[in-house]
Structures are given as C-alpha cells and as structure tokens.
Write an enzyme that holds these catalytic residues in place. Structure first.
Site, PDB file in Angstrom:
ATOM      1  N   SER A 142     -94.352 -18.995  -1.579  1.00  0.00           N
ATOM      2  CA  SER A 142     -93.975 -18.346  -2.834  1.00  0.00           C
ATOM      3  C   SER A 142     -92.883 -17.304  -2.667  1.00  0.00           C
ATOM      4  O   SER A 142     -92.349 -16.805  -3.652  1.00  0.00           O
ATOM      5  CB  SER A 142     -95.201 -17.702  -3.492  1.00  0.00           C
ATOM      6  OG  SER A 142     -95.572 -16.530  -2.811  1.00  0.00           O
ATOM      7  N   LYS A 166     -95.932 -10.150  -2.510  1.00  0.00           N
ATOM      8  CA  LYS A 166     -95.153 -10.441  -3.721  1.00  0.00           C
ATOM      9  C   LYS A 166     -94.190  -9.290  -3.983  1.00  0.00           C
ATOM     10  O   LYS A 166     -94.300  -8.211  -3.413  1.00  0.00           O
ATOM     11  CB  LYS A 166     -96.076 -10.611  -4.932  1.00  0.00           C
ATOM     12  CG  LYS A 166     -96.991 -11.825  -4.888  1.00  0.00           C
ATOM     13  CD  LYS A 166     -96.219 -13.114  -5.070  1.00  0.00           C
ATOM     14  CE  LYS A 166     -97.166 -14.308  -5.096  1.00  0.00           C
ATOM     15  NZ  LYS A 166     -97.797 -14.552  -3.787  1.00  0.00           N
TER      16      LYS A 166
END
EC number: 3.4.21.88
Length: 205
Positions: A127, A165
């Site tokens: 991701s 993230k």
C-alpha cells in the site's frame, strides 16, 4: 594521516562539492576562483601536493580529470548506532504488530543521537509502493507520539493494530492514507502514533 594546508583542504572540499553537485570535477580556473588563487600554476602546485599525499589522482592528458581518493587513513570513523528490528508491520490492512527484537542493525548516527529513539520494522504489503516503500523493505522509525499532516507514520488503531500510512488529521476523524492509487484510505476515530518513518533499508537478493 598526511597533513594538508588550509588552502589544500579548501581545494579538496571544493572538488568534492563540485563532483557531488555536477557529477564531474571543476577546472583549474574554477578551483582558483573558488579558493582565491589567481595563478593557475599555484593551483597546479596544490593539486600536485594533494596527489602526492594520496588524496586525488589526476590524468595530465585531460583538463578535468581529477579523481577523489579516500585513503583509509583519511576517512574519519563514522559513529554508528545499533537499531533494533522489532518485527513486521503491514503496509496494507492493519495487523497486530510483532514487537520482539529479532536483530540489531548498525546505522549511521545521522538518523538519531540515542539508540532508544529508533527502531526498524519489516514492511508487509504494497500500500506504500508509490512512496517507494516496497513489500519486504525495512523502515527506520523514530519514536514519537505526534505527527504532522502528510508524515509517513507507524499508526496504532483503537484495536491495537499497526499500519504504515501517511497521516492526516481531519474534522472528526483521522485518515491513514495509502500510497497506492488502487487502495482506499483507512478512516478511524482514534489513532495513536508509534513513530515517524525517517529512512528505508532494502535488501537486494
């Protein structure tokens, strides 16, 4: 270590800076202008002495052929810190972090001054690939409990799950944004910051 004069130190530093910035060494004229020497023969004399002392190598048939050498005795010992690799963390959906120290990695102290401020985690998932963080990479993390919008962080959700993230604090919630255009952000009401990603280590197989 062989001693050099202040002027020779300046010349050597200028050559290194030019090679770093441009990819090729400066001319004799440029060296003279940089260090305040009007005579090219004086510059040639300093270059000859630097070559004799093992700091550079020149090719007399080419005008800019100055190669910087780093003799072992001239390299200042780099300060090293040993940073713990504490397991794996996802760069996909949150997973429970594994926090057992597996090994220690030697890193330059440019990442931090105290060993207990840094740790490393192995990335699982894809991701964060558009930020250059790939599956299997080791991220270097500086422990901190706060983050600015846009920081890449190790975030812990309310369920005590960890993920890497990009962090954004927004109205009434937090957004943990992947760097993969095919993935959706994670929206949570509560989040705690375990640290900010400050570097990357990649094994080449």
């Amino acid at each position: 270590m062989k001693k050099v004069s202040k002027r020779q130190e300046d010349i050597l530093a200028f050559i290194k800076d030019e090679v770093r910035a441009k990819g090729y060494p400066p001319s004799v004229r440029e060296i003279g202008e940089a260090v305040g020497l009007a005579s090219s023969s004086t510059v040639h004399g300093h270059l000859a002495r630097l070559e004799q002392k093992g700091f550079i190598r020149r090719d007399p048939t080419k005008p800019r052929a100055i190669e910087i050498l780093e003799p072992e005795e001239s390299i200042q010992k780099q300060h090293v810190i040993h940073v713990p690799l504490v397991g794996k963390v996802t760069a996909g959906s949150p997973i429970t972090a594994i926090e057992n120290i597996e090994e220690y990695f030697p890193l330059p102290d440019t990442y931090g001054t105290s060993e207990d401020q840094l740790f490393m985690l192995e990335i699982m998932g894809e991701s964060m690939i558009e930020a250059g963080i790939l599956d299997g990479d080791l991220v270097i993390v500086k422990q901190k409990s706060t983050a600015n919008n846009g920081d890449i962080v190790v975030a812990m959700t309310a369920e005590d799950e960890a993920t890497v993230k990009r962090f954004f604090k927004e109205k009434n919630h937090f957004r943990l944004q992947p760097e993969n255009s095919s993935m959706e952000p994670i929206i949570v009401d509560q989040v705690s910051i375990g640290g900010q990603v400050v570097g990357l280590y990649r094994r080449v197989h």
